[in-house]
Motif scaffolding. Structure first.
Motif: not given
Length: 154
Positions: A6, A11, A15, A56, A63, A66
């Motif tokens: 990450i 990101h 996230v 990720l 994506y 996570q």
């Protein structure tokens, strides 16, 4: 499935979105999440300590999950701690959790911890089933029963 460390700048939106969804699934809303900037500051600090613990999951250019993994002291011992196991809704129940779990096991093995823990909402039945399927056991309730601590071994 590929795992990408990450990068908060790159990101940020992903996230935050994933973290919010994890709270909705676990607790029904995002009220316990706290401020977005606090989460991002915490994440940035933890990434500095263990960058490979904050990744990720990517598949086909998208994506889909996570992981947030740390190492903590618990009852005097170093243990692995899973702060977040997350898959987007359309990837749940398709065996992708096992791929995330394989990354978790390799990360903890590389960091020489043999025990790992996490907390899960008692209402998140699917997550509890998954954790039991991968060999985790319930330790007991915490935070006035709002979560259950579970543990597993490598």
């Amino acid at each position: 499935m590929n795992f990408e460390q990450i990068d908060i700048k790159k990101h940020r939106n992903t996230v935050v979105k994933f973290r919010k969804d994890s709270f909705r699934v676990s607790f029904g809303d995002t009220s316990g999440l706290g401020e977005e900037e606090e989460y991002l500051s915490w994440l940035e600090e933890k990434i500095r300590d263990l960058p490979k613990g904050f990744v990720l999951a990517e598949e086909n250019g998208k994506y889909i999950g996570q992981l947030e993994l740390t190492i903590r002291k618990y009852e005097g011992n170093d243990i692995g701690y899973v702060n977040l196991y997350y898959l987007i809704p359309e990837m749940r129940g398709l065996g992708k959790g096992k791929e995330l779990h394989n990354y978790v096991m390799q990360f903890f093995e590389n960091n020489k911890v043999r025990e790992y823990h996490l907390r899960v909402s008692p209402s998140n039945i699917n997550a509890i089933k998954f954790y039991k399927k991968i060999g985790m056991v319930e330790v007991g309730p915490e935070v006035d029963g709002k979560v259950i601590r579970m543990k597993g071994y490598l």
